[in-house]
Structure formats: C-alpha cells, structure tokens
Design a protein around this motif. Sequence first.
Motif, PDB file in Angstrom:
ATOM      1  N   ASP A 104       0.861  -1.167   0.000  1.00 32.67           N
ATOM      2  CA  ASP A 104       0.000   0.000   0.000  1.00 32.67           C
ATOM      3  C   ASP A 104       0.898   1.217   0.000  1.00 32.67           C
ATOM      4  N   VAL A 105       0.956   1.900  -1.114  1.00 37.73           N
ATOM      5  CA  VAL A 105       1.878   3.011  -1.225  1.00 37.73           C
ATOM      6  C   VAL A 105       1.107   4.318  -1.135  1.00 37.73           C
ATOM      7  N   SER A 106       1.628   5.225  -0.314  1.00 38.25           N
ATOM      8  CA  SER A 106       0.991   6.529  -0.145  1.00 38.25           C
ATOM      9  C   SER A 106       1.018   7.294  -1.477  1.00 38.25           C
ATOM     10  N   LEU A 107      -0.108   7.900  -1.832  1.00 34.47           N
ATOM     11  CA  LEU A 107      -0.187   8.582  -3.135  1.00 34.47           C
ATOM     12  C   LEU A 107       0.814   9.718  -3.257  1.00 34.47           C
ATOM     13  N   ASP A 108       1.125  10.373  -2.118  1.00 38.89           N
ATOM     14  CA  ASP A 108       2.077  11.480  -2.248  1.00 38.89           C
ATOM     15  C   ASP A 108       3.523  10.992  -2.295  1.00 38.89           C
ATOM     16  N   LYS A 109       3.716   9.667  -2.306  1.00 38.67           N
ATOM     17  CA  LYS A 109       5.070   9.129  -2.516  1.00 38.67           C
ATOM     18  C   LYS A 109       5.243   8.706  -3.985  1.00 38.67           C
ATOM     19  N   ILE A 110       4.258   9.091  -4.830  1.00 39.64           N
ATOM     20  CA  ILE A 110       4.279   8.606  -6.214  1.00 39.64           C
ATOM     21  C   ILE A 110       4.373   9.776  -7.181  1.00 39.64           C
ATOM     22  N   GLU A 111       5.176   9.626  -8.217  1.00 37.27           N
ATOM     23  CA  GLU A 111       5.226  10.640  -9.262  1.00 37.27           C
ATOM     24  C   GLU A 111       4.886   9.985 -10.604  1.00 37.27           C
ATOM     25  N   VAL A 112       4.303  10.817 -11.521  1.00 39.27           N
ATOM     26  CA  VAL A 112       3.954  10.265 -12.821  1.00 39.27           C
ATOM     27  C   VAL A 112       5.187  10.290 -13.716  1.00 39.27           C
ATOM     28  N   ASN A 113       5.169   9.482 -14.725  1.00 36.65           N
ATOM     29  CA  ASN A 113       6.289   9.414 -15.663  1.00 36.65           C
ATOM     30  C   ASN A 113       6.105  10.508 -16.713  1.00 36.65           C
ATOM     31  N   PRO A 114       7.015  11.492 -16.748  1.00 37.14           N
ATOM     32  CA  PRO A 114       6.853  12.590 -17.709  1.00 37.14           C
ATOM     33  C   PRO A 114       6.946  12.111 -19.154  1.00 37.14           C
ATOM     34  N   ASN A 115       7.570  10.960 -19.353  1.00 41.00           N
ATOM     35  CA  ASN A 115       7.701  10.436 -20.718  1.00 41.00           C
ATOM     36  C   ASN A 115       6.659   9.375 -21.019  1.00 41.00           C
ATOM     37  N   GLN A 116       5.618   9.365 -20.239  1.00 41.24           N
ATOM     38  CA  GLN A 116       4.524   8.418 -20.449  1.00 41.24           C
ATOM     39  C   GLN A 116       3.996   8.544 -21.879  1.00 41.24           C
ATOM     40  N   PRO A 117       4.006   7.463 -22.643  1.00 44.91           N
ATOM     41  CA  PRO A 117       3.555   7.561 -24.041  1.00 44.91           C
ATOM     42  C   PRO A 117       2.067   7.861 -24.140  1.00 44.91           C
ATOM     43  N   ARG A 118       1.331   7.406 -23.156  1.00 47.21           N
ATOM     44  CA  ARG A 118      -0.105   7.622 -23.183  1.00 47.21           C
ATOM     45  C   ARG A 118      -0.395   9.031 -22.699  1.00 47.21           C
ATOM     46  N   LYS A 119      -1.026   9.815 -23.568  1.00 45.42           N
ATOM     47  CA  LYS A 119      -1.289  11.191 -23.180  1.00 45.42           C
ATOM     48  C   LYS A 119      -2.784  11.420 -22.934  1.00 45.42           C
ATOM     49  N   SER A 120      -3.637  10.460 -23.312  1.00 45.96           N
ATOM     50  CA  SER A 120      -5.072  10.654 -23.109  1.00 45.96           C
ATOM     51  C   SER A 120      -5.504  10.080 -21.781  1.00 45.96           C
ATOM     52  N   PHE A 121      -6.146  10.905 -21.010  1.00 50.73           N
ATOM     53  CA  PHE A 121      -6.685  10.403 -19.755  1.00 50.73           C
ATOM     54  C   PHE A 121      -8.133  10.858 -19.584  1.00 50.73           C
ATOM     55  N   PHE A 122      -8.810  11.056 -20.780  1.00 47.61           N
ATOM     56  CA  PHE A 122     -10.206  11.509 -20.708  1.00 47.61           C
ATOM     57  C   PHE A 122     -11.094  10.457 -20.065  1.00 47.61           C
ATOM     58  N   ASP A 123     -10.592   9.211 -20.056  1.00 50.40           N
ATOM     59  CA  ASP A 123     -11.406   8.137 -19.501  1.00 50.40           C
ATOM     60  C   ASP A 123     -11.108   7.847 -18.033  1.00 50.40           C
ATOM     61  N   VAL A 124     -10.417   8.816 -17.352  1.00 52.17           N
ATOM     62  CA  VAL A 124     -10.133   8.627 -15.932  1.00 52.17           C
ATOM     63  C   VAL A 124     -11.433   8.506 -15.146  1.00 52.17           C
ATOM     64  N   VAL A 125     -12.457   9.240 -15.609  1.00 52.27           N
ATOM     65  CA  VAL A 125     -13.739   9.218 -14.909  1.00 52.27           C
ATOM     66  C   VAL A 125     -14.306   7.804 -14.869  1.00 52.27           C
ATOM     67  N   GLU A 126     -14.148   7.110 -15.991  1.00 50.44           N
ATOM     68  CA  GLU A 126     -14.625   5.723 -16.028  1.00 50.44           C
ATOM     69  C   GLU A 126     -13.885   4.880 -14.998  1.00 50.44           C
ATOM     70  N   MET A 127     -12.575   5.121 -14.938  1.00 47.82           N
ATOM     71  CA  MET A 127     -11.772   4.376 -13.980  1.00 47.82           C
ATOM     72  C   MET A 127     -12.178   4.705 -12.550  1.00 47.82           C
ATOM     73  N   ARG A 128     -12.504   5.998 -12.339  1.00 44.28           N
ATOM     74  CA  ARG A 128     -12.928   6.409 -11.009  1.00 44.28           C
ATOM     75  C   ARG A 128     -14.182   5.631 -10.606  1.00 44.28           C
ATOM     76  N   ASN A 129     -15.132   5.565 -11.550  1.00 47.90           N
ATOM     77  CA  ASN A 129     -16.370   4.844 -11.256  1.00 47.90           C
ATOM     78  C   ASN A 129     -16.097   3.371 -10.971  1.00 47.90           C
ATOM     79  N   LEU A 130     -15.147   2.823 -11.759  1.00 45.77           N
ATOM     80  CA  LEU A 130     -14.793   1.423 -11.577  1.00 45.77           C
ATOM     81  C   LEU A 130     -14.189   1.205 -10.186  1.00 45.77           C
ATOM     82  N   LEU A 131     -13.297   2.144  -9.810  1.00 51.18           N
ATOM     83  CA  LEU A 131     -12.659   2.046  -8.490  1.00 51.18           C
ATOM     84  C   LEU A 131     -13.701   2.136  -7.383  1.00 51.18           C
TER      85      LEU A 131
END
Lengths: 362, 286
Positions: free
Chosen positions: A58-85
């Motif tokens: 269980d990792v604290s969210l503020d101990k995590i950073e995103v990858n600036p070179n992440q190839p995936r740039k679309s996150f419009f579907d985060v809302v769907e993931m939120r609902n799933l979570l």
Amino acid sequence: MGRKKVDYLESFSNVTSLKKSKELETARARIEELEKIRQQLEEQLKNSVTESFFEVHDVSLDKIEVNPNQPRKSFFDVVEMRNLLLTQGQRQPIILVNIPGHDKYMIFDGERRYRASIMLELKTIKAFFIPYNPDTFDLDVLITALNRKEINALDEAESLIKIIQRSLTLKPLEIANKLSAFISFLRRQKKLEYLSGLATDFEKREFYSQNIGFRNEEESRICLDIIDLGRSPISVSSNNFPLLKLTEDLKIGIREYGLNDNIAMSLNLISSNSKKLQGKISESDSLKIRQDLMSEIIEQKLSIRSAKKLINQRISKILGVETQPSNQTFSYLDRINIDKLSDQERMDLLSKLENLVSILKN
Amino acid sequence: MPVITAFCSSGTGKTTLLTHLAYYAATNNISTALIELDNRNSLKRCCGLPNSEFTTSNIFDSAFKGNYDFLPLWESHLKGKAEVCQTNRESLLETEKLLATKPLGILKLKKVLKKYKLPHQLILLDAPGQEGVMSESALLASDYVILSIEATPKAMMDAVRFVQILFNYEEEYDVAIPEILGIVVGRYNHESSKARDIMEQLPDIAEEIGTILFSPIRHSNEFLNCYDLGIPLHLYRSGHNAIHDFDIDGNVFKDMSDKKLRSLDRKFYGSLPAIAKTIVQIVKHG
C-alpha cells in the motif's frame, strides 16, 4: 594538617590530550564514514523493497510521481476508472519503479488508476515494484502500453517516432514520409510481402532483411524499430503516422475527448492546407467548422460512417457542390471470401484494388 | 599467539611478574615462551637456568633461520610447557650496538618473530626498564604491553614518560603500537600512604589512557627469597596468599577490614581483575 596529595592524573592527561585530539579527528572521520554507510544501507533498504516483486504494497499517493515520458497522453477516460474504483475497488495493483536519486516512486504502469485514486481523494494505492533499468525504462513503458492496447493511435505514432529518433536525427514527418515512400517502392517492386514477412516471421528475419532491398540505413532503421516494438510498418504507415499530420485541435480531440482516428483524418480535410479546400477557406474558418463538427460528432456519438457522411456534406457545401446520393453500395465486396482465394487470385485482386485506390486518390 | 611485554622503570617487579605469569600460564596448559631482552641476564638467577649456547642474540643474528633452541623452564613442574631464552650479557651488548646503527633496527625482532613463528601460545618479552634499543624492540614486537608500575612517585613519573613515548611512536612514526593491556602495581605496600594515594588515583589514570587497572601484586619478602632460589613463589611457599594476587580478582584487598581499606571502595578494589587469570583468558578465548 593533611598530607599533600600529588595529582598524577594531571600528568597523564597532559600526555593523552594530544592523542585524544587526534582520536577526536579520527572519530569524526569515522562518523562521516558511518553516515555514508548508513545512507547506502538506507538506499539498499529502499531498493530491497522494490526487489520484493509481486508483493503488493500500500503506497501513499504522495510518494508517487507520474512518468513525464509516459507515451499515453489521453486520460479523458479517468472518470470511467474512477467509477470502476468506486464500485469494484482496485482490482489490479499499479507498477512502480524506484529510481535512485528520486524522492518518489515513478509510475511504470497505472497512471489512470493513480489519477482516479487522486480524484477519489484516496490516501494510498495498491502497487508492486519492478527493478529500474535506466537504459530500457522508456522502451519498457512503451511496450507495456502498446501491448495493453490502451494507447491511442496518435500517442502510439508519437512514441514510435521518439524511439526511431533515438538513432535517427529526422523530424517526425520526415520519418513518416520515408516509411511511406519505402512502402510505395516495395509495392512497385512487388516486394511488399517481404516487409510483412519481416514483421511476422521471426525465424526468416535474416532472409527477409537481406532480400527486401533497403535503399539506405534510414529505411532499415525505421522499419526494424517498428518491427522490434511488435508493430507492422505497413499498418503504422497507413494508420498511425498519418495522424501526425493532424491539426492541433484534432490531436486534442483524440486525446481529450476520445475522437476516433478515422473521423479525425476526415475532419483534417477541412483545412486551408488541404488539397481540396486550398484557397477556398481561411484557417480560422476551417478551425471553427472543424470544432463545430467535432462537438456534434462527439456529443451525438456518431458512428464513423455517419460522421464521415456529415463531414463530406460539409466539404461539398464549402465547395458549393451538392453531393449526389449514390445507389451503389459495393456490398458485393463483402461477399469475396479471401480465405478461399488462390495466391494468384489474391495478387490480382490486390492490384485491381490498388488501381482503384490510385484512381480514387486522384 | 599474543606477544606481551611488561614495561616501565626497573625494579618494579617486571621479571617477577613475567616469570610468575609464565608459570601460571604453563600450569593452565598454555605453552609459553619467555624471551629475555635485558642484558643483565636476571632470568638466569630467578629461573635457576644453566648456561646455554643459544641466547637472545642468536635471534637477532643475520644467520638466524628460525632454529630456536630454548631451555625448558622449571621442567620438573611444567613438563616443558614453558621455555626460556636467556641473554648473554656480552653478546647482547654487541647486538644492541649493532641494532642501534641500523635504520629500523628496532623493528628487527618484530620481523623475526613474524617470519619465524614460535610454536608457543603465549610469548612474554622481558625487556629492560630503561629506554633503549631492546625495550623499543620489545614494544614494537608486542601485541600487548602491561604497564607494570610501583606505587611510588618516581615510578609514577616514569609511567607518564612511558605513555608519552608509546603515543609518540604512533604519532610521529606511524607504527603500530601494542595495546596497553592494563596497569599492574607490583610490590604494593598498602601500609604506605603514598601507595594508597596512588592506588586511589589509578582507576582514573587507567581510564585516561584507555586501559584497565589490574589487581596489584603485594610487596612480600618471599618474592625476594624465591627469586634468589630461582623458583616461583608457587614452588617455594605454595600456601602463601601472595600467589593468588596473580589469579584471584582483588586478592590483596579481599581480607582487609574497612578500617584498613581506608578510602578505597571495597566493592571496586575487591573486584579488580587478576592479571594472570586475564591473560590466560585472552590466550584461550581471544
């Protein structure tokens, strides 16, 4: 009268003081040494956490950073993931790496789940660790994303370009053009199958790469890089690279609103730069038309077919030509059973279709 | 194979200490070598030795190839468990002169003992009290040094001087110096107020120079008597309580009344470690 006591300790202290100052110095150096060792141990300890593969933390969210070179740039579907979570909880741990010198753990895979967790104001996220290899990290991230097919065709195109640019100093469109030129060349040489062979038949790879007839290092580099990433150069050239030519608003449409690539390509025709509309419309007007059409298509969730119809009508309107409703449906094309065709028949069909395509293009 | 030397001014009971240590170690089944580096050849007398061909000078000889030829010490009692290498005054004086002319001559003994290892588990070096080539050779060849002092003002100042020399070696020449195993007071006379003053200060002094204080060896005329006879006190007066100054912690202070102990703390002084017992433990358990 008391006896006079001699203080022998003082005599000894005078002797030892010199030694003690030296010892103090040594002790200080030793402390510094120990501090270094402590830091190393801490680093190792931190690393040893990452070594415990498949163990979910269980990792604290503020101990995590995103990858600036992440190839995936679309996150419009985060809302769907939120609902799933919200409804299902986190089913799958995200993957993190511990990069030496970084305060935080970087996301290798699972940025969407991470973003959704933040949206839900959660404190921790389930994650496991994999070892960090600076040489292959970016590539590994890309390959993972490609294999999960969660990356859109545009992001995929840009990532492929980035990988190719590691060995070639060419601009994205130059790379796209070189690939497409090479494919045309192969087509004329009737050697296109060599390229698909190279992409699919790993065992005969040597044979294909020697006989395909790369005209220069750039062509071979581009094709092999794409193949190494598990993609077909032909498919990339016709499906991914053309997206690089999209106007910025359409790229945003794909990334932020999930606009279909095919529709985006059609919308790209409405431009002051397109062959059809050159000189017939200003860029600001075309931008407005594109955006109107895009919102209509996305809001009404139009199918590719209806969307293209809509776009074509709009183009005709600009050109002042009424489109003639056609009765031809070409449904007979659906009836061709390709599996049952002989090699010769296939080649014939291919050349006929190519003819048609070139006529259509003109 | 720890090499131990006792050190300080002469007449503090070093030779008595070392011969008794050798006896105690040997009776505890530890093979022990006692090498004399003092040209006065006092071992001959106090160990009752015959004349010998092989003397300490041979060890320093350039022709020496590890062919040690020591004499057994108190053979009828120790059954060869302890051996001695005595000196010959004339030849050792020659050796000292020769070493003094050579750069790093004082490292010769260290080198020889390292190159031609003695088979013994414990090696005791009996060096002269005053400064000189042999005492320095003994110091540099040793793993441990016992600071053997007498509870007199003169001996105390000699001890200060000795500690200074020892630390100087390390400071100026960057050579490895032996660890001070502890301070042991020889010929301790509790009746003397000076001696008691010093005994009172010694725990702090020991702490100051980074070592411990051993239980003292009492002053007894019987040590002089048995020295003369060439035997240890154990063989001369086996029931004498002074024997146990070597092997029972705080033995000197054990039977003293509080009045006699005066300002000394019974608990502390009554538990000062016995030197021979400690050395046997070091040899056996490291």
